[in-house]
Write a protein that holds these residues in place. Sequence first.
Motif, mmCIF file in Angstrom:
data_model
loop_
_atom_site.group_PDB
_atom_site.id
_atom_site.type_symbol
_atom_site.label_atom_id
_atom_site.label_comp_id
_atom_site.label_asym_id
_atom_site.label_seq_id
_atom_site.Cartn_x
_atom_site.Cartn_y
_atom_site.Cartn_z
ATOM 1 N N VAL A 40 10.395 -5.899 122.109
ATOM 2 C CA VAL A 40 9.657 -5.254 120.671
ATOM 3 C C VAL A 40 11.246 -4.006 119.673
ATOM 4 C CG1 VAL A 40 7.719 -5.278 119.206
ATOM 5 C CG2 VAL A 40 7.540 -6.791 120.983
ATOM 6 N N THR A 41 10.940 -3.658 120.000
ATOM 7 C CA THR A 41 10.718 -2.037 120.023
ATOM 8 C C THR A 41 12.271 -1.643 121.048
ATOM 9 O OG1 THR A 41 9.147 -0.860 121.099
ATOM 10 C CG2 THR A 41 9.244 -1.748 118.185
ATOM 11 N N PRO A 42 13.293 -1.671 121.304
ATOM 12 C CA PRO A 42 14.230 -1.590 122.134
ATOM 13 C C PRO A 42 14.938 -0.042 121.980
ATOM 14 C CG PRO A 42 14.920 -2.900 120.594
ATOM 15 C CD PRO A 42 13.751 -3.243 120.436
ATOM 16 N N THR A 43 14.052 0.930 122.391
ATOM 17 C CA THR A 43 14.722 2.374 122.527
ATOM 18 C C THR A 43 15.667 2.618 123.562
ATOM 19 O OG1 THR A 43 12.984 3.392 123.475
ATOM 20 C CG2 THR A 43 13.053 3.070 121.102
ATOM 21 N N TRP A 44 16.860 2.768 123.455
ATOM 22 C CA TRP A 44 17.498 3.201 124.418
ATOM 23 C C TRP A 44 18.340 4.272 124.550
ATOM 24 C CZ3 TRP A 44 22.418 4.718 123.253
ATOM 25 C CH2 TRP A 44 22.446 4.839 121.882
ATOM 26 N N LEU A 45 18.203 5.479 124.030
ATOM 27 C CA LEU A 45 18.655 6.663 123.716
ATOM 28 C C LEU A 45 17.812 8.088 124.959
ATOM 29 C CD1 LEU A 45 21.222 8.410 122.723
ATOM 30 C CD2 LEU A 45 19.626 9.108 121.281
ATOM 31 N N PRO A 46 16.781 7.790 125.022
ATOM 32 C CA PRO A 46 16.180 8.503 125.686
ATOM 33 C C PRO A 46 16.179 8.445 127.502
ATOM 34 C CG PRO A 46 14.230 8.010 124.542
ATOM 35 C CD PRO A 46 15.566 7.401 123.893
ATOM 36 N N PRO A 47 16.562 6.969 127.675
ATOM 37 C CA PRO A 47 16.680 7.270 128.988
ATOM 38 C C PRO A 47 17.900 7.131 129.825
ATOM 39 C CG PRO A 47 16.566 4.858 128.373
ATOM 40 C CD PRO A 47 16.171 6.020 127.544
#
Length: 166
Positions: A40-47
């Motif tokens: 739903v809310t893909p976040t890729w920068l932190p990992p």
Amino acid sequence: MSSEQPTTPIPPAVEVRGSALSRLFRVFTDPTAVFHELAVTPTWLPPLLLILVVSVAMQLVIGGRLDMEGTIRQSIAESSQSGQEMSDEQVDRMVEMGSKGAGVMRWLSPVTVPLFFLLVAGVYFLGLKAAGSGAEFKPVFATTLHAAVPATLLSSAVLALTVLRR
């Protein structure tokens, strides 16, 4: 014959709990919920940043303890036993080139690590598309990175402990 397309069931609404940063920790304790949230809310920068920091840290820890010159000389000596003789000048030149190459590779990891994960996510994405999925790339990339966090941290910790104990 009707022209209606089969419908896929609509998944239940996913409740997003916490921030993108909290997902890095919850990937260890509640990975199923994290992966549903990423759809739903893909976040890729932190990992990606976490993996990069760990990668660079491992380069610094391990790179400082490796004897590149000795390793290259040993490799050349082993190949010369199989019939390939080299002059001392050739050996010195190869050692110098190998040491420079290792130094360059150490600092290329901030570029190669994201490229590697883009490639892996791209393969997954193409596989999903080939299977008829309507998946988008960003959630696939985010999921790939979050799935790599536990293995990256664990393998880096084990490797660092092994190297530091010597």
